[in-house]
Design a protein around this motif. Structure first.
Motif, PDB file in Angstrom:
ATOM      1  N   LYS A 180      -3.833 -14.361  -3.786  1.00  0.00           N
ATOM      2  CA  LYS A 180      -3.544 -13.341  -4.595  1.00  0.00           C
ATOM      3  C   LYS A 180      -2.938 -13.686  -5.719  1.00  0.00           C
ATOM      4  CE  LYS A 180      -3.580  -9.832  -0.797  1.00  0.00           C
ATOM      5  NZ  LYS A 180      -2.808  -8.980   0.010  1.00  0.00           N
ATOM      6  N   GLU A 225      -6.258  -1.633  -2.119  1.00  0.00           N
ATOM      7  CA  GLU A 225      -5.956  -2.998  -1.685  1.00  0.00           C
ATOM      8  C   GLU A 225      -6.874  -3.892  -2.130  1.00  0.00           C
ATOM      9  OE1 GLU A 225      -3.622  -5.988  -0.446  1.00  0.00           O
ATOM     10  OE2 GLU A 225      -3.107  -3.826  -0.442  1.00  0.00           O
ATOM     11  N   LEU A 226      -8.204  -3.717  -2.148  1.00  0.00           N
ATOM     12  CA  LEU A 226      -9.255  -4.300  -2.881  1.00  0.00           C
ATOM     13  C   LEU A 226      -8.966  -4.809  -4.278  1.00  0.00           C
ATOM     14  CD1 LEU A 226     -12.482  -3.236  -1.007  1.00  0.00           C
ATOM     15  CD2 LEU A 226     -11.101  -5.275  -0.495  1.00  0.00           C
ATOM     16  N   LYS A 239      -6.383  -4.297  -6.092  1.00  0.00           N
ATOM     17  CA  LYS A 239      -5.175  -5.118  -6.239  1.00  0.00           C
ATOM     18  C   LYS A 239      -5.553  -6.579  -5.939  1.00  0.00           C
ATOM     19  CE  LYS A 239      -0.224  -5.700  -4.375  1.00  0.00           C
ATOM     20  NZ  LYS A 239       0.698  -5.216  -3.308  1.00  0.00           N
ATOM     21  N   LYS A 240      -6.148  -6.888  -4.909  1.00  0.00           N
ATOM     22  CA  LYS A 240      -6.598  -8.393  -4.614  1.00  0.00           C
ATOM     23  C   LYS A 240      -7.168  -9.072  -5.579  1.00  0.00           C
ATOM     24  CE  LYS A 240      -9.428 -10.658  -0.976  1.00  0.00           C
ATOM     25  NZ  LYS A 240     -10.122 -10.431   0.305  1.00  0.00           N
TER      26      LYS A 240
END
Length: 220
Positions: free
Chosen positions: A2, A129-130, A132-133
């Motif tokens: 990340k 979350e994806l 952001k990843k």
């Protein structure tokens, strides 16, 4: 992984921006309208579906960034994007042809709507979350319709099945007819499963968009 993506993106963008600036050519939208006969058979039909490499709706390109359209056509011409039909079309176009077509499609459909700076529709926890990843907003903008550079595409509201096929193509290697070579996107896509890519595509497709398909007849 990340923490590496933003730094990698910044580094690659520097070199990519310099390369695209060297290729910039002024486009004439009126001239582009007279050169689009090979485009309207797919991109001028609402809901038109391609069947290669799988069935999906062809992308909406009216309102798309001109610099991105030129970059995409050049990628097909060089073979960085592997698609037999698009390769054949791009091969027939000069740099001026590409610039003219891009200028035409960027303005096709009239003025664009002013979209919210951030998506009104909030993603679910998994998709958030994806996003952001993958640091998706770092290049394509918080609302996925204002990329940090015109050589990157607007994504918001684009057909979800097309986005999914395009994302998978960046991770495809060793196929003579399918795949997209792009340092940034290739690295990004490796971090996701196909199920995750489909989730990302579905969310981005659901957002407000200024992309359109403007119906056109091939008989002018």
């Amino acid at each position: 992984m990340k923490t590496l993506f933003p730094a990698m993106i910044a580094l690659l963008l520097t070199g990519f921006a310099a390369a695209t600036q060297a290729q910039d050519k002024a486009g004439d939208a009126a001239a582009g309208q007279n050169k689009n006969a090979m485009c309207i058979g797919c991109h001028g039909i609402t809901g038109y579906q391609a069947s290669f490499p799988e069935i999906y709706k062809v992308p909406m390109i009216a309102g798309q960034n001109a610099k991105y359209i030129v970059a995409a056509l050049n990628a097909y011409k060089k073979g960085d994007r592997k698609h037999p039909t698009m390769r054949g079309i791009a091969d027939s176009l000069s740099e001026q042809d590409m610039a003219d077509l891009a200028a035409y499609y960027e303005t096709q459909g009239g003025p664009r709507a002013e979209l919210p700076a951030t998506p009104v529709k909030v993603p679910g926890p998994e998709v958030a979350e994806l996003l952001k990843k993958g640091s998706c907003a770092a290049c394509h903008g918080e609302n996925f319709s204002k990329p940090i550079d015109g050589s990157y595409p607007k994504l918001a509201g684009q057909h979800g099945d097309y986005l999914y096929v395009a994302l998978k193509a960046y991770g495809t290697q060793g196929n003579a007819n399918v795949g997209r070579a792009h340092a940034i996107m290739g690295a990004q896509v490796k971090a996701f499963s196909h199920t995750e890519l489909k989730g990302l595509s579905g969310y981005i497709a659901s957002l407000p968009s200024d992309l359109k398909t403007v119906p056109q007849s091939k008989f002018k």
